[in-house]
Design a protein around this motif. Structure first.
Motif, PDB file in Angstrom:
ATOM      1  N   ALA A   1      81.636  40.843  37.281  1.00  0.00           N
ATOM      2  CA  ALA A   1      81.765  39.966  36.116  1.00  0.00           C
ATOM      3  C   ALA A   1      82.467  38.668  36.512  1.00  0.00           C
ATOM      4  CB  ALA A   1      82.533  40.681  35.018  1.00  0.00           C
ATOM      5  N   LEU A   2      83.463  38.819  37.399  1.00  0.00           N
ATOM      6  CA  LEU A   2      84.233  37.650  37.842  1.00  0.00           C
ATOM      7  C   LEU A   2      83.342  36.696  38.625  1.00  0.00           C
ATOM      8  CD1 LEU A   2      87.151  36.577  37.832  1.00  0.00           C
ATOM      9  CD2 LEU A   2      87.433  37.636  40.062  1.00  0.00           C
ATOM     10  N   ILE A   3      82.542  37.272  39.546  1.00  0.00           N
ATOM     11  CA  ILE A   3      81.638  36.437  40.341  1.00  0.00           C
ATOM     12  C   ILE A   3      80.603  35.782  39.422  1.00  0.00           C
ATOM     13  CG2 ILE A   3      79.895  36.449  42.172  1.00  0.00           C
ATOM     14  CD1 ILE A   3      81.584  38.793  43.388  1.00  0.00           C
ATOM     15  N   GLY A   4      80.135  36.544  38.453  1.00  0.00           N
ATOM     16  CA  GLY A   4      79.189  36.002  37.477  1.00  0.00           C
ATOM     17  C   GLY A   4      79.780  34.800  36.762  1.00  0.00           C
ATOM     18  N   GLY A   5      81.051  34.929  36.351  1.00  0.00           N
ATOM     19  CA  GLY A   5      81.739  33.822  35.683  1.00  0.00           C
ATOM     20  C   GLY A   5      81.836  32.613  36.584  1.00  0.00           C
ATOM     21  N   ALA A   6      82.167  32.858  37.853  1.00  0.00           N
ATOM     22  CA  ALA A   6      82.308  31.764  38.809  1.00  0.00           C
ATOM     23  C   ALA A   6      80.985  31.042  38.998  1.00  0.00           C
ATOM     24  CB  ALA A   6      82.828  32.294  40.140  1.00  0.00           C
ATOM     25  N   VAL A   7      79.908  31.824  39.129  1.00  0.00           N
ATOM     26  CA  VAL A   7      78.586  31.215  39.335  1.00  0.00           C
ATOM     27  C   VAL A   7      78.221  30.345  38.137  1.00  0.00           C
ATOM     28  CG1 VAL A   7      76.117  31.676  39.582  1.00  0.00           C
ATOM     29  CG2 VAL A   7      77.781  33.003  40.903  1.00  0.00           C
ATOM     30  N   ALA A   8      78.501  30.862  36.940  1.00  0.00           N
ATOM     31  CA  ALA A   8      78.179  30.103  35.733  1.00  0.00           C
ATOM     32  C   ALA A   8      78.924  28.771  35.702  1.00  0.00           C
ATOM     33  CB  ALA A   8      78.531  30.925  34.499  1.00  0.00           C
ATOM     34  N   LEU A   9      80.114  28.742  36.353  1.00  0.00           N
ATOM     35  CA  LEU A   9      80.933  27.530  36.317  1.00  0.00           C
ATOM     36  C   LEU A   9      80.504  26.492  37.331  1.00  0.00           C
ATOM     37  CD1 LEU A   9      84.582  28.795  35.903  1.00  0.00           C
ATOM     38  CD2 LEU A   9      83.373  27.255  34.390  1.00  0.00           C
TER      39      LEU A   9
ATOM     40  N   GLY B   1      83.517  39.824  26.832  1.00  0.00           N
ATOM     41  CA  GLY B   1      83.947  40.010  28.218  1.00  0.00           C
ATOM     42  C   GLY B   1      83.507  38.876  29.128  1.00  0.00           C
ATOM     43  N   ASP B   2      82.288  38.355  28.903  1.00  0.00           N
ATOM     44  CA  ASP B   2      81.803  37.283  29.779  1.00  0.00           C
ATOM     45  C   ASP B   2      82.697  36.055  29.716  1.00  0.00           C
ATOM     46  OD1 ASP B   2      80.995  36.971  27.127  1.00  0.00           O
ATOM     47  OD2 ASP B   2      79.366  35.616  27.685  1.00  0.00           O
ATOM     48  N   LEU B   3      83.173  35.706  28.504  1.00  0.00           N
ATOM     49  CA  LEU B   3      84.038  34.538  28.367  1.00  0.00           C
ATOM     50  C   LEU B   3      85.383  34.767  29.041  1.00  0.00           C
ATOM     51  CD1 LEU B   3      83.442  33.189  24.751  1.00  0.00           C
ATOM     52  CD2 LEU B   3      82.853  32.129  26.925  1.00  0.00           C
ATOM     53  N   VAL B   4      85.902  36.003  28.917  1.00  0.00           N
ATOM     54  CA  VAL B   4      87.183  36.308  29.546  1.00  0.00           C
ATOM     55  C   VAL B   4      87.086  36.095  31.051  1.00  0.00           C
ATOM     56  CG1 VAL B   4      88.848  38.105  30.042  1.00  0.00           C
ATOM     57  CG2 VAL B   4      87.841  37.946  27.776  1.00  0.00           C
ATOM     58  N   TYR B   5      85.997  36.629  31.646  1.00  0.00           N
ATOM     59  CA  TYR B   5      85.880  36.484  33.095  1.00  0.00           C
ATOM     60  C   TYR B   5      85.561  35.050  33.484  1.00  0.00           C
ATOM     61  CZ  TYR B   5      86.773  41.328  33.759  1.00  0.00           C
ATOM     62  OH  TYR B   5      87.426  42.521  33.795  1.00  0.00           O
ATOM     63  N   LEU B   6      84.923  34.327  32.580  1.00  0.00           N
ATOM     64  CA  LEU B   6      84.706  32.905  32.828  1.00  0.00           C
ATOM     65  C   LEU B   6      86.057  32.182  32.921  1.00  0.00           C
ATOM     66  CD1 LEU B   6      82.277  30.634  32.564  1.00  0.00           C
ATOM     67  CD2 LEU B   6      83.623  30.092  30.550  1.00  0.00           C
TER      68      LEU B   6
END
Lengths: 504, 182
Positions: free
Chosen positions: A3-11, A353-358
């Motif tokens: 989830a953390l990596i997903g957030g990073a990629v989105a950023l 959860g997605d926003l938190v990890y973002l």
């Protein structure tokens, strides 16, 4: 982790990175200029985020926060004025080091350990958030009272040469904190008919006055030659100004300070402004050479800067998991998050959860940007030393006045600035430690509020102070500190002087 | 005249050096005693459960402790008078202290006047006057070009006003300029 990596990629889009870069730079500037705070930076950019997507606005706001917390070290080291309350302890060793001609090294240490502190705090936050969040719900006023009481005793025990003067300064601070409406029942105290005093003195102008204005009043006396000392070493220092070996030697201090920073940041209402002071004292107490603190040694900067940045990670836990902000900037962040549809609270990890990890990912990326900006910016920042004092001081005062006015939009706060500046000046002249005063001022209200809440909660019984394990431990630690201080600072010197008289 | 002022300042500095702890201790103890009495008249609300839980408790405790600390410091000060007398500033040190006293005094007074003028003359004008005055008189000058001082003063003052107005939505006082520019 995914989830953390997903957030990073989105950023990682060009626009987000530019926004984070701008956010960090502005944050650092706001943090560095005394009187402007990261709270103000977030408030300033809030209208800007209305035109951005949720992801983009979170990236920008988090960047402002990270930059703002770290930026305070610059002015703390260069002009001995903490840019915010979070970097008060940085002045203790940072400025002496700069005065010894090692401004670059001091800034390098500050920047590096700010970064490491942030990463430490965030790592703990990511792995321990769920556990700590459920624990936080059980804390009651008893614990908060015990904690703030302990913090008060910790500071009084390092009040410098004369313990009585440290105590006097601390209690003067508490006395000032009682002005205005009393907590709980709102009884008006010591306002002598002045309506402006009903809410007491505002913290920000008081602290700016006590540090910025006082500092300038004390410095105007110095001759020009005082400016020139830092010139020699600047050119041959490359990189951060310290070796890998020195850095590894700080491992223990770093872990102690960052742990304290994370824990204190986690507790609502405390935040980085307390973390740096407590960590400084703790590192000094556990050091092999406590007497060198305050003369410009690396350990002091490491303690202050790693702890205040570690408090970011700590403060995010109650903010996201409980919706309780720890201090000014996190309160602003909470408001901003809500505007963008993120409802903080125990359900947040499930619902968004997605926003938190973002947010987690944004915090990490921003601290990397921070270290890059400050690393390459150090050369420019150190140039600030070349501005002559006759220009720098009036400009700083002007910005302080504007900052004080902007806190509540009224002139009373500006006069507060001057009054506390004068008070600080006299305190410095009679050798009363100003840091003790400010702590008394901040903690006084916390101690009183929580004591009264606790007593009301237990219907007048004192048993919970003894039977609640965390409260009991904290109070026992506080009592041990008091006894030790009385022993080391009062009884021992008296005995020594007696024996020396007898032998003479 | 100038000599008289210097003599006055030097006697203040010397008296301060000798008796500062005593005066401070007595002042703190005295003021705390008065405020202690004031605190005992504070209203106790009906919500209070024990004497601990009232608006009186913390102030009374604080001022009580301050009275004791003030007396201790005054006594310490009396003990130190003789030691202080040996380190009394004189010669160059005293001359430097006199200059320092004047500069600190000018610094405080100019800030006070700046704040006073802010609501009357507008922030922009008061800040320019303050900045230029302080650049010349607050510290020993390193001697930049006179032009620079004026440019810096005007830039800082005007940009502060507009940045705060436009971006932070804080309107700094306009004084008599109200209606003219804003």
């Amino acid at each position: 982790m995914t989830a953390l990596i997903g957030g990073a990629v989105a950023l990682l889009t060009a626009k987000n990175i530019i926004l984070m870069f701008v956010g960090v730079v502005v944050g650092i500037l706001f943090g560095a200029i005394p009187g402007l705070s990261s709270t103000m930076a977030i408030a300033l950019f809030l209208p800007v985020t209305f035109g951005l997507s949720t992801y983009e606005s979170f990236a920008l706001l988090v960047a402002l926060y990270i930059g703002g917390v770290s930026g305070g070290l610059v002015s703390a080291i260069l002009i001995n004025i903490p840019g915010s309350a979070m970097s008060i302890a940085t002045t203790y060793d940072g400025h002496p080091m700069a005065k010894n001609g090692q401004a670059h090294r001091a800034l390098g240490i500050g920047v590096m350990f700010s970064f490491l502190g942030t990463v430490f705090g965030l790592a703990i936050m990511i792995f321990a958030a769920p556990v700590l969040a459920s624990f936080a719900i059980t804390l009651q006023p008893f614990e908060y009272f015990a904690l703030s009481f302990m913090a008060l005793t910790l500071i009084a025990s390092v009040s410098g040469q004369n313990i009585f003067k440290g105590l006097l300064a601390g209690f003067l601070g508490i006395a000032f904190s009682t002005i205005g409406m009393a907590p709980i029942d709102g009884v008006v105290r010591f306002t002598f008919g002045n309506i402006q005093l009903m809410n007491g003195f505002t913290l920000l102008p008081a602290v700016i006055g006590m540090f910025a204005v006082t500092e300038i009043m004390l410095n105007v006396v110095k001759p020009i030659s005082a400016d020139k000392i830092d010139q020699q070493e600047r050119e041959h220092i490359k990189g951060f100004g310290f070796s890998m070996k020195e850095m590894l030697g700080q491992a223990k201090n770093f872990i102690v300070a960052s742990t304290i920073g994370t824990v204190v940041g986690f507790l609502p209402g405390m935040g980085g402004s307390l973390a740096n002071q407590v960590a400084y004292v703790a590192v000094q107490k556990t050091s092999k050479h406590p007497e060198k603190f305050g003369t410009g040694i690396m350990d002091g900067i490491v303690a202050s800067e790693s702890s205040n940045n570690a408090s970011i990670g700590g403060a995010m836990i109650p903010l996201l998991a409980l919706g309780i902000p720890g201090d000014g900037p996190t309160a602003m962040l909470l408001g901003a998050f809500m505007i963008h549809g993120l409802v903080a609270g125990p359900m947040l990890f499930k619902t968004s959860g997605d926003l938190v990890y973002l947010i987690f990912a944004a915090l990490i990326i921003c601290s990397v940007i921070m270290v890059v900006v400050e690393f390459y910016g150090i050369r420019l920042i150190v140039k600030a030393l070349d501005v002559p004092r006759e220009i720098l001081y009036p400009v700083v005062i002007t910005i302080c006045v504007v900052g004080a006015y902007a806190t509540n939009n009224n002139m009373f706060d500006v006069w507060t600035l001057l009054v506390f500046g004068l008070l600080g000046f006299f305190m410095a002249k009679v050798k009363l430690p100003r840091a003790c005063f400010v702590l008394g001022f901040v903690l006084g209200t916390l101690v009183e509020t929580n004591l009264r809440r606790a007593v009301q909660l237990s219907r007048g019984s004192f048993m919970p102070f003894v039977t609640r394990p965390i409260t009991a431990v904290l109070l026992v630690v506080a009592i041990i500190i008091i006894i030790r201080t009385v022993w080391v600072q009062i009884i021992k010197p008296m005995r020594n002087s007696k024996t020396s008289k007898e032998s003479a | 005249m100038a000599k008289r002022i210097d003599a006055l300042i030097s006697s203040i500095i010397c008296a301060f050096h000798l008796y500062s702890d005593i005066v401070m201790g007595v002042l703190v103890a005295g003021a705390s005693a008065l405020l202690y009495v004031n605190a005992s008249h504070l209203k106790i609300s009906s919500q209070s459960i024990t004497s601990l839980d009232s608006a009186q408790f913390v102030p009374k405790l604080t001022f009580g402790i301050l009275i004791v600390l003030g007396i201790i410091i005054a006594l310490q000060g009396i003990k130190k008078i003789n030691a202080n007398r040996e380190t009394l500033p004189s010669g160059d040190v005293l001359a430097a202290s006199i200059i320092g006293f004047k500069r600190s005094f000018i610094a405080v007074l100019s800030i006070a006047i700046f704040i006073f003028l802010m609501t009357r003359l507008s922030f922009i004008i008061a800040a320019i006057i303050y900045l230029v005055f302080s650049m010349y008189y607050m510290v020993e000058r390193r001697g930049w070009k006179h032009k620079t001082y004026f440019i810096v003063a005007i830039t800082i003052s005007v940009s502060c006003y507009y940045l705060f107005d436009r971006f932070i939505y804080v309107k700094l006082p306009l004084g008599f300029l109200k209606g003219v520019i804003g």
